[in-house]
Design an enzyme around this catalytic site. Structure first.
Site, PDB file in Angstrom:
ATOM      1  N   ASP A   1      -1.552   4.921  -0.896  1.00  0.00           N
ATOM      2  CA  ASP A   1      -1.660   3.541  -0.397  1.00  0.00           C
ATOM      3  C   ASP A   1      -3.103   3.247  -0.006  1.00  0.00           C
ATOM      4  O   ASP A   1      -3.904   4.159   0.234  1.00  0.00           O
ATOM      5  CB  ASP A   1      -0.715   3.289   0.788  1.00  0.00           C
ATOM      6  CG  ASP A   1      -1.061   4.122   2.027  1.00  0.00           C
ATOM      7  OD1 ASP A   1      -1.415   5.308   1.871  1.00  0.00           O
ATOM      8  OD2 ASP A   1      -0.984   3.572   3.146  1.00  0.00           O
TER       9      ASP A   1
ATOM     10  N   GLU B   1       0.005   6.063   4.793  1.00  0.00           N
ATOM     11  CA  GLU B   1      -1.018   6.636   5.677  1.00  0.00           C
ATOM     12  C   GLU B   1      -1.795   5.534   6.379  1.00  0.00           C
ATOM     13  O   GLU B   1      -2.106   5.626   7.562  1.00  0.00           O
ATOM     14  CB  GLU B   1      -1.973   7.525   4.870  1.00  0.00           C
ATOM     15  CG  GLU B   1      -2.787   8.486   5.727  1.00  0.00           C
ATOM     16  CD  GLU B   1      -4.047   7.897   6.316  1.00  0.00           C
ATOM     17  OE1 GLU B   1      -4.644   8.521   7.196  1.00  0.00           O
ATOM     18  OE2 GLU B   1      -4.448   6.775   5.900  1.00  0.00           O
TER      19      GLU B   1
HETATM   20  N1  BES Z   1      -9.211   8.574   5.202  1.00  0.00           N
HETATM   21  C1  BES Z   1      -9.031   7.921   6.448  1.00  0.00           C
HETATM   22  C2  BES Z   1      -9.353   8.756   7.668  1.00  0.00           C
HETATM   23  C3  BES Z   1     -10.761   9.216   7.691  1.00  0.00           C
HETATM   24  C4  BES Z   1     -11.783   8.293   7.632  1.00  0.00           C
HETATM   25  C5  BES Z   1     -11.031  10.534   7.745  1.00  0.00           C
HETATM   26  C6  BES Z   1     -13.072   8.716   7.606  1.00  0.00           C
HETATM   27  C7  BES Z   1     -12.314  10.957   7.732  1.00  0.00           C
HETATM   28  C8  BES Z   1     -13.351  10.047   7.629  1.00  0.00           C
HETATM   29  C9  BES Z   1      -7.623   7.470   6.565  1.00  0.00           C
HETATM   30  O1  BES Z   1      -7.085   6.956   5.381  1.00  0.00           O
HETATM   31  C10 BES Z   1      -7.563   6.364   7.572  1.00  0.00           C
HETATM   32  O2  BES Z   1      -8.259   5.399   7.467  1.00  0.00           O
HETATM   33  N2  BES Z   1      -6.723   6.520   8.543  1.00  0.00           N
HETATM   34  C11 BES Z   1      -6.454   5.517   9.507  1.00  0.00           C
HETATM   35  C12 BES Z   1      -5.267   6.023  10.253  1.00  0.00           C
HETATM   36  C13 BES Z   1      -4.651   5.030  11.170  1.00  0.00           C
HETATM   37  C14 BES Z   1      -4.068   3.882  10.425  1.00  0.00           C
HETATM   38  C15 BES Z   1      -3.608   5.713  12.008  1.00  0.00           C
HETATM   39  C16 BES Z   1      -7.631   5.324  10.438  1.00  0.00           C
HETATM   40  O3  BES Z   1      -8.347   6.278  10.775  1.00  0.00           O
HETATM   41  O4  BES Z   1      -7.867   4.174  10.808  1.00  0.00           O
HETATM   42 ZN    ZN Z   2      -7.453   7.898   3.811  1.00  0.00          ZN
END
Ligand code: BES
Ligand code: ZN
Length: 467
Positions: free
Chosen positions: A94, A159
């Site tokens: 997603d 996710e």
């Molecule tokens: N891939 C990201 C998380 C991430 C960003 C890890 C940058 C390392 C470096 C992930 O898809 C993401 O954006 N997660 C969300 C999770 C939230 C919706 C609970 C986030 O971090 O905002």
């Molecule tokens: Zn991600």
């Protein structure tokens, strides 16, 4: 020790197949699988099908598991035998909404390469980083007819909206998903050419605050000054969340914070980092945050409170004299060990109710949460990751922290009892969640090689010293 190399047979296959690996990723990126939007539910299903088909084509048994939200794809290849370790590869198909669309240089779902960067929503987060693993698995199967480990690929479609159905799925299917280690490529490298292994992720508590005043919008001249304005009330509530220096002022908020060990902070201070470069990258004249911490410490080791969205009153062209009836804010908290999302949400709710002025009613909803995570960075999967990254990038990885969240990482450790390796191929400035998201084409292809070496190194190490 000599620099590890990519085995010649795998390397040759990669060179021959880089273009096809890109073409296939283009097709994946054309599917607008935006999990937050119900109108994209069919696209999420199509992206799940795309992953399942890609796995089936290389010889995996792939199933699509329905959930109350978007489906989960499980691919399995278990022919390495019962004595071989099992590696679980997790990623998400997603993507975040692409808006504001007008700020994209080329359309979000029409992948385009410019200057070595592949632009498309999901290119780096996370379709490109998920798909590079599928190509690395294919490399082994095509060249050698086998894999050095048993493999489970787990690709979810929620996710970006908090992985709300995955924890339950892990609990229900823990026997089938049993594994010795987990690898995730859904993060960034510290800098171009510097491969990185992540040692921590922040957690999250995401809240929506709704404030209601009068029965309906009112004339701001006839009622303003006598009836409490929900937009002003919300501004006041939000302003109480930090003190004047930038610390979070919600009582009890820091109570559960377990400071990062000194050696981890020392490691962070050794990384070449410049506040000026960050200011320049994001286009601001000054940085701001909690006093007493460096920028990297603020990003990686300290919790935050941020407004993600704010809505009230008249926001169209020109002026309208109105006293709005309602206001709303989306507020998220990034958490660090050992803060608990539910406990933080409860604290915030109590605080908001306490500081809300008379004359309005407030309603706080906890939308989703995720636990923070810190790795102990030991064992065969971490060692294999270091060798794999060095083989692909020609230098040893650095250990970094991360400010973002991947809610399921802690669940993997808790429910499956398996250590997690976070080996990402994004780069600073990649515009994840923003217009013009890109992945470096070079990193995508080097990622395929690193993943291929990882499976081999992990297979060998885990046989020698299980766990
Ligand atoms: N891939 C990201 C998380 C991430 C960003 C890890 C940058 C390392 C470096 C992930 O898809 C993401 O954006 N997660 C969300 C999770 C939230 C919706 C609970 C986030 O971090 O905002
Ligand atoms: Zn991600």
């Amino acid at each position: 020790m000599p620099t590890p190399a990519i085995p010649a047979d795998l390397s040759a296959w990669c060179i021959e197949n880089d273009q096809r690996a890109l073409d296939e990723l283009f097709a994946f990126l054309r599917i607008p699988s935006v999990s937050a939007r119900t109108e994209h539910a069919a696209d999420c299903a199509a992206a799940a099908q795309f992953v399942a088909d890609a796995l089936a084509r290389i010889g995996f048994a792939a199933t699509i598991e329905p959930t109350p939200g978007h489906p989960i794809v499980v691919g399995e290849w278990r022919q390495a035998g019962p004595q071989a370790p099992t590696l679980l590869i997790y990623g998400h198909y997603d993507v975040q909404p692409a808006e504001p669309l007008e700020l994209w240089t080329s359309p979000a779902f029409e992948p385009t390469i410019r200057d070595g960067k592949l632009y498309a929503r999901g290119s780096v987060d996370d379709k490109g980083q998920l798909y590079l693993h599928i190509k690395a698995l294919e490399a082994h199967l095509a060249v050698r007819g086998t894999l050095p480990v048993n493999v489970i690929v787990l690709a979810e479609g929620e996710e970006e909206v908090g992985s709300v159905n995955l924890e339950h799925f892990l609990e229900r299917e823990h026997a089938r998903l049993a594994c010795d280690a987990v690898v995730i490529s859904d993060s960034t490298m510290f800098a171009p050419g510097i491969p990185s292994i992540l040692s921590s992720l922040r957690g999250m508590a995401y809240l929506e605050i709704n404030v209601r005043g009068a029965n309906g919008d009112l004339h701001s001249g006839m009622y303003g000054g006598a009836v409490v304005n929900p937009a002003m009330a919300l501004a006041r509530i939000l302003a109480t969340m930090h003190d004047a220096e930038g610390r979070i002022a919600i009582p009890g908020f820091y109570d559960a914070v377990r400071p990062f060990p000194d050696h981890v902070r020392a490691q962070m201070r050794e990384l070449p980092f410049s506040d000026a470069t960050l200011r320049h990258e994001v286009g601001v004249t000054a940085l701001g945050g909690e006093p007493g911490y460096t920028t990297l410490e603020r990003l990686w080791t300290r919790p935050t409170c941020e407004v993600n969205g704010l809505l009230s009153g008249y926001t169209g062209e020109g002026a309208k004299t109105v006293l709005p009836a309602v206001s709303m804010a989306k507020v998220s908290f990034r958490l660090v060990p050992d803060q608990e999302p539910d406990a933080i949400a409860t604290l915030v709710q109590a605080h908001v109710e306490r500081v809300a002025p008379p004359g309005v009613t407030v309603h706080v909803t906890h939308l989703h949460g995720g636990k923070p995570w810190r790795a102990d960075l030991q064992g065969p999967i971490i060692d294999a990751g270091k060798v794999a990254l060095e083989a692909a990038f020609g230098r040893e990885p650095v250990i970094t922290g991360e400010g973002g969240s991947i809610p399921v990482v802690g669940d993997f450790e808790r429910i499956l009892g398996a250590p997690v390796l976070l080996m990402g191929f994004g780069l600073p400035g990649e515009n994840a969640h923003a217009p013009d998201e890109w992945i470096s084409v070079e990193n995508y292809t080097l990622g395929i090689r690193a993943a291929a070496v990882l499976y081999e190194e992990y297979g060998r190490r885990a046989l020698l010293s299980p766990h």
